[in-house]
Design a protein around this motif. Structure first.
Motif, short mmCIF file in Angstrom:
data_model
loop_
_atom_site.label_atom_id
_atom_site.label_comp_id
_atom_site.label_asym_id
_atom_site.label_seq_id
_atom_site.Cartn_x
_atom_site.Cartn_y
_atom_site.Cartn_z
N ALA A 27 0.82 -1.21 0.00
CA ALA A 27 0.00 0.00 0.00
C ALA A 27 0.86 1.26 0.00
N LEU A 28 0.48 2.22 -0.83
CA LEU A 28 1.06 3.55 -0.75
C LEU A 28 0.38 4.32 0.37
N ILE A 29 -0.94 4.13 0.47
CA ILE A 29 -1.75 4.77 1.51
C ILE A 29 -2.54 3.64 2.17
N PRO A 30 -2.14 3.24 3.37
CA PRO A 30 -2.74 2.05 4.00
C PRO A 30 -4.09 2.33 4.64
N VAL A 31 -5.12 2.37 3.80
CA VAL A 31 -6.50 2.51 4.27
C VAL A 31 -7.35 1.46 3.58
N SER A 32 -8.53 1.21 4.12
CA SER A 32 -9.44 0.25 3.50
C SER A 32 -10.11 0.88 2.27
N LYS A 33 -10.72 0.04 1.46
CA LYS A 33 -11.41 0.53 0.27
C LYS A 33 -12.54 1.49 0.65
N SER A 34 -13.31 1.15 1.68
CA SER A 34 -14.43 2.02 2.08
C SER A 34 -13.92 3.35 2.64
N THR A 35 -12.82 3.32 3.38
CA THR A 35 -12.22 4.56 3.88
C THR A 35 -11.74 5.42 2.73
N TRP A 36 -11.13 4.79 1.71
CA TRP A 36 -10.66 5.53 0.55
C TRP A 36 -11.82 6.24 -0.14
N TRP A 37 -12.90 5.50 -0.42
CA TRP A 37 -14.03 6.10 -1.13
C TRP A 37 -14.72 7.17 -0.31
#
Length: 77
Positions: A27-37
């Motif tokens: 991950a470049l930015i370690p967040v979940s898919k839902s957090t990203w969206w």
């Protein structure tokens, strides 16, 4: 450290990573898919570009700026 091209596009797994792929994508930015969206919706993360009905990408330049901004925010905290 990841090596990003100067220009181009990144798909979501290249940004948030995918540990289940072979080989795993870090991950470049370690967040979940839902957090990203949620971050995209709120404006915290850059807006995507639609290249087709099932192809969503982000500009490398925007992701690089985001990484710098997040690092500066973390250093200030």
């Amino acid at each position: 450290m990841h090596s990003l091209p100067e220009t181009g596009y990144l798909r979501l797994p290249q940004i948030i990573g995918n540990s289940k792929s072979n080989p795993p994508i870090p991950a470049l930015i370690p967040v979940s898919k839902s957090t990203w969206w949620a971050g995209v919706k709120s404006g915290r993360f850059p807006a995507p570009i639609k290249l087709g009905p099932r192809i969503t990408v982000w500009r490398v330049e925007d992701i690089r700026e985001l990484i710098i901004r997040l690092a500066l925010d973390a250093a200030a905290a």
